[in-house]
Motif scaffolding. Structure first.
Motif, PDB file in Angstrom:
ATOM      1  N   LYS A   1      59.767 -33.119  50.443  1.00  0.00           N
ATOM      2  CA  LYS A   1      59.256 -33.934  49.322  1.00  0.00           C
ATOM      3  C   LYS A   1      58.692 -35.256  49.825  1.00  0.00           C
ATOM      4  CE  LYS A   1      62.823 -34.065  46.554  1.00  0.00           C
ATOM      5  NZ  LYS A   1      63.658 -34.316  45.367  1.00  0.00           N
TER       6      LYS A   1
ATOM      7  N   LEU B   1      58.911 -26.230  45.639  1.00  0.00           N
ATOM      8  CA  LEU B   1      60.202 -26.704  46.148  1.00  0.00           C
ATOM      9  C   LEU B   1      61.316 -25.674  45.960  1.00  0.00           C
ATOM     10  CD1 LEU B   1      60.034 -30.435  45.003  1.00  0.00           C
ATOM     11  CD2 LEU B   1      59.658 -29.511  47.303  1.00  0.00           C
TER      12      LEU B   1
ATOM     13  N   ASN C   1      50.914 -36.530  47.550  1.00  0.00           N
ATOM     14  CA  ASN C   1      51.052 -35.472  46.530  1.00  0.00           C
ATOM     15  C   ASN C   1      49.717 -34.798  46.213  1.00  0.00           C
ATOM     16  OD1 ASN C   1      53.867 -35.562  46.125  1.00  0.00           O
ATOM     17  ND2 ASN C   1      53.666 -37.341  44.797  1.00  0.00           N
TER      18      ASN C   1
ATOM     19  N   SER D   1      55.074 -29.839  43.721  1.00  0.00           N
ATOM     20  CA  SER D   1      56.512 -29.678  43.482  1.00  0.00           C
ATOM     21  C   SER D   1      56.901 -28.250  43.077  1.00  0.00           C
ATOM     22  CB  SER D   1      56.989 -30.673  42.421  1.00  0.00           C
ATOM     23  OG  SER D   1      56.353 -30.420  41.184  1.00  0.00           O
TER      24      SER D   1
END
Lengths: 113, 137
Positions: free
Chosen positions: B48, B15, B57, B12
């Motif tokens: 995502k 991002l 992930n 993440s």
């Protein structure tokens, strides 16, 4: 993303600013809602006026806050959602759950006594 | 013009840089300033999903975003290392009872509403590929 908290009467105003994007910092926001309930601050106004960018992660945290407060008999209301954020609320139909306001005093008064 | 590829770990922390890159791409293609954040939200949402549903992930697994700027559109291809079926994985239908209060699962809905065209398919190798088309006026 930055978060500022302030009590106005018996309403906790949480002001978020910057980019609300997925990541660990959103866990902090969830904790703020839980802590508010623990401290019996069950009227919360979330000011999104200075949020420059938000995606579904931000919406998820807002929904989580709503659920946390509602289960405790409280309420979460939204202040100053930008045009883009308002669009996300409409797309996801969250607009049907949240009361949104443009005027802070009106929002504060909406909680009643 | 050949496609330009961006390779991202499924983490993440990438991002926000991705959001900035996508807006820079949009700006270079003369997407209206008011639409840039809609474009970046749509692409970030799809990235995502690729990280989560395609790559679990796992930061060792890569999401590849390639783009072409054509005279009348930008085309983004978002590839991951899995072969998931978005429609089965994400049956979120807002307005249907308790689903409205789920804290996740809105990404594809948002991407589809903000972008003019989002399609799910497979790469020649059988991996999930999302195509996003952004028309240029």
């Amino acid at each position: 993303m930055k978060i500022r908290q302030e009590m106005k009467g018996d309403v906790l105003v949480i002001a978020m600013s910057g980019k609300v994007i997925g990541g660990p910092e959103l866990i902090e926001v969830k904790e703020i809602f839980k802590k508010a309930v623990d401290q019996d601050k069950k009227k919360v106004l979330l000011d999104l006026g200075k949020v420059s960018w938000m995606d579904s992660s931000g919406l998820g945290v807002i929904v989580s806050g709503h659920t946390t407060l509602a289960r405790a008999g409280g309420a979460l209301r939204i202040l100053n959602a930008t045009k883009k954020i308002h669009e996300l609320f409409i797309i996801t139909k969250l607009i049907t759950i949240f009361e949104t306001y443009r005027d802070e005093q009106e929002a504060l008064n909406s909680f009643g006594d | 013009m050949r496609a330009i590829e961006i390779h991202l770990p499924s983490d993440s922390s990438v991002l926000e840089p991705l959001q900035q890159i996508v807006e820079a791409i949009g700006r270079s293609a003369e997407v209206e300033e008011d639409d840039l954040s809609s474009l970046s939200v749509a692409v970030v949402e799809l990235a995502k999903n690729a990280m989560e549903h395609g790559n679990g992930n796992d930061p060792e697994k890569t999401v590849t975003i390639s783009f072409n700027i054509f005279p009348n559109r930008i085309r983004f291809l978002i590839d991951d290392e899995g072969s998931w079926e978005p429609e089965k994985a994400l049956g979120f239908n807002p307005g249907e009872g308790e689903e409205l209060l789920l804290t996740r699962g809105r990404g594809i809905l948002i991407a589809r509403n903000l972008a003019k065209w989002v399609e799910f398919g497979l790469t020649p190798e059988g991996k999930t590929r999302v195509t996003l088309i952004w028309p240029l006026t």
